[in-house]
Design a protein around this motif. Structure first.
Motif, PDB file in Angstrom:
ATOM      1  N   ALA A 184       0.856  -1.188   0.000  1.00  0.00           N
ATOM      2  CA  ALA A 184       0.000   0.000   0.000  1.00  0.00           C
ATOM      3  C   ALA A 184       0.891   1.238   0.000  1.00  0.00           C
ATOM      4  N   PRO A 185       1.176   1.794  -1.168  1.00  0.00           N
ATOM      5  CA  PRO A 185       2.032   2.985  -1.210  1.00  0.00           C
ATOM      6  C   PRO A 185       1.296   4.217  -0.694  1.00  0.00           C
ATOM      7  N   GLY A 186       2.066   5.105  -0.132  1.00  0.00           N
ATOM      8  CA  GLY A 186       1.569   6.444   0.181  1.00  0.00           C
ATOM      9  C   GLY A 186       2.019   7.386  -0.918  1.00  0.00           C
ATOM     10  N   ALA A 187       2.514   8.545  -0.533  1.00  0.00           N
ATOM     11  CA  ALA A 187       2.982   9.535  -1.512  1.00  0.00           C
ATOM     12  C   ALA A 187       4.409   9.181  -1.923  1.00  0.00           C
ATOM     13  N   ILE A 188       4.556   8.546  -3.073  1.00  0.00           N
ATOM     14  CA  ILE A 188       5.862   8.155  -3.581  1.00  0.00           C
ATOM     15  C   ILE A 188       6.262   9.064  -4.743  1.00  0.00           C
ATOM     16  N   ARG A 211       8.358  13.997   3.891  1.00  0.00           N
ATOM     17  CA  ARG A 211       8.905  13.959   2.535  1.00  0.00           C
ATOM     18  C   ARG A 211       8.196  12.879   1.730  1.00  0.00           C
ATOM     19  N   LEU A 212       8.339  12.968   0.416  1.00  0.00           N
ATOM     20  CA  LEU A 212       7.864  11.888  -0.435  1.00  0.00           C
ATOM     21  C   LEU A 212       8.737  10.658  -0.241  1.00  0.00           C
ATOM     22  N   GLY A 213       8.163   9.511  -0.541  1.00  0.00           N
ATOM     23  CA  GLY A 213       8.964   8.308  -0.613  1.00  0.00           C
ATOM     24  C   GLY A 213       9.703   8.272  -1.935  1.00  0.00           C
ATOM     25  N   GLY A 240       5.633   6.407   4.791  1.00  0.00           N
ATOM     26  CA  GLY A 240       6.241   7.394   5.675  1.00  0.00           C
ATOM     27  C   GLY A 240       5.411   7.706   6.906  1.00  0.00           C
ATOM     28  N   GLY A 241       4.478   6.808   7.249  1.00  0.00           N
ATOM     29  CA  GLY A 241       3.616   7.027   8.400  1.00  0.00           C
ATOM     30  C   GLY A 241       2.325   7.769   8.106  1.00  0.00           C
ATOM     31  N   ARG A 242       2.073   8.062   6.829  1.00  0.00           N
ATOM     32  CA  ARG A 242       0.899   8.861   6.487  1.00  0.00           C
ATOM     33  C   ARG A 242      -0.403   8.218   6.936  1.00  0.00           C
ATOM     34  N   SER A 243      -0.480   6.881   6.858  1.00  0.00           N
ATOM     35  CA  SER A 243      -1.729   6.203   7.231  1.00  0.00           C
ATOM     36  C   SER A 243      -2.016   6.264   8.713  1.00  0.00           C
ATOM     37  N   LEU A 244      -1.083   6.778   9.498  1.00  0.00           N
ATOM     38  CA  LEU A 244      -1.341   6.960  10.931  1.00  0.00           C
ATOM     39  C   LEU A 244      -2.310   8.107  11.186  1.00  0.00           C
ATOM     40  N   GLY A 245      -2.401   9.033  10.214  1.00  0.00           N
ATOM     41  CA  GLY A 245      -3.253  10.189  10.386  1.00  0.00           C
ATOM     42  C   GLY A 245      -4.620   9.979   9.779  1.00  0.00           C
ATOM     43  N   GLY A 246      -5.343  11.073   9.530  1.00  0.00           N
ATOM     44  CA  GLY A 246      -6.683  10.994   8.985  1.00  0.00           C
ATOM     45  C   GLY A 246      -6.679  11.035   7.474  1.00  0.00           C
ATOM     46  N   ALA A 247      -7.892  11.063   6.894  1.00  0.00           N
ATOM     47  CA  ALA A 247      -8.028  11.118   5.453  1.00  0.00           C
ATOM     48  C   ALA A 247      -7.502  12.450   4.943  1.00  0.00           C
TER      49      ALA A 247
END
Length: 250
Positions: A184-188, A211-213, A240-247
């Protein structure tokens, strides 16, 4: 290991961006690679030529529109014909664009579900016998928004949520012969659609790593899952931990 015994990987949507990076990494690791493209066929052909110059007969190209049911079936046959072997299937190809509810269409539904769920499912079905023969694995490119929806992208998020469940369901159904996992990629990479600087800043503000991945982050995770014999049914977030936060609305 001689080339004729080298493992084989098929990566859908692999002429450009993250798919291309996965092809490069697999090739570096001794895989023979099958590059799939639809609209990016010239880039796929150029990539295959580059790799074949490094190691002859180590890369092939297949072409298919993944929203065309007959083309998906033909893709499976063409892929198996390339090297008569398959060890790894990476369902990477994906349509992505907003579909606000007020103007959502059946065409967008068919495209987003077709590329993100239907094609991966039936491609997995068609290739499962060969993957099982080589104790292979399937890796599905999911998305952190499969669990935390992205504003105005409801159809895309639903499709990725279905792909997430498909990953877990097939991991049970195809075990022990075939492992099935997801990334599940975040902002790459920034989307191909132009984003304003303010939108980019809003995305970065929601990433603990600030930062971006990098495409190599995805390639590293892919290689781990391809070589982890006791891992199946897992979704690995590379965000980068983005899924720890909200939408996020960006």
């Amino acid at each position: 290991m001689t080339l004729s015994h080298a493992p084989v990987a098929l990566v859908t949507g692999s002429a450009l961006r993250l798919g291309r990076q996965m092809i490069l990494r697999l090739h570096q690791q001794g895989y023979r690679v099958i590059i799939h493209a639809n609209r990016s066929l010239p880039a796929a052909t150029q990539l295959a030529e580059q790799l074949n110059q490094q190691i002859a007969h180590s890369a092939a190209v297949v072409h298919a529109d993944l929203t065309d049911d007959q083309a998906v079936a033909a893709l499976a046959e063409a892929a198996l014909a390339c090297f008569k072997r398959l060890d790894l299937l990476i369902n990477n190809a994906s349509s992505f664009y907003p579909t606000p509810l007020h103007n959502a269409s059946l065409t967008a539904w068919d495209d987003l579900f077709g590329s993100n769920v239907k094609a991966p499912y039936f491609l997995s079905k068609a290739l499962a016998p060969m993957l099982a023969e080589y104790q292979g694995c399937i890796i599905n490119m999911v998305d952190i928004h499969a669990e935390k929806p992205l504003a105005d992208h409801s159809i895309y998020c639903m499709a990725k949520a279905a792909l997430l469940m498909m990953t877990k369901a097939l991991a049970r159904e195809l075990a022990p012969a075939i492992r099935v996992n997801g990334i599940a990629p975040g902002a790459i990479l920034w989307p191909t659609q132009t984003l304003a600087d303010t939108d980019k800043a809003a995305v970065l503000a929601q990433i603990p790593m600030q930062r971006l991945g990098d495409p190599d982050d995805i390639a590293n995770a892919m290689l781990y899952l391809a070589q982890a014999p006791y891992v199946t049914g897992q979704i690995v977030a590379i965000d980068g931990g983005r899924s720890l936060g909200g939408a996020n609305k960006a």
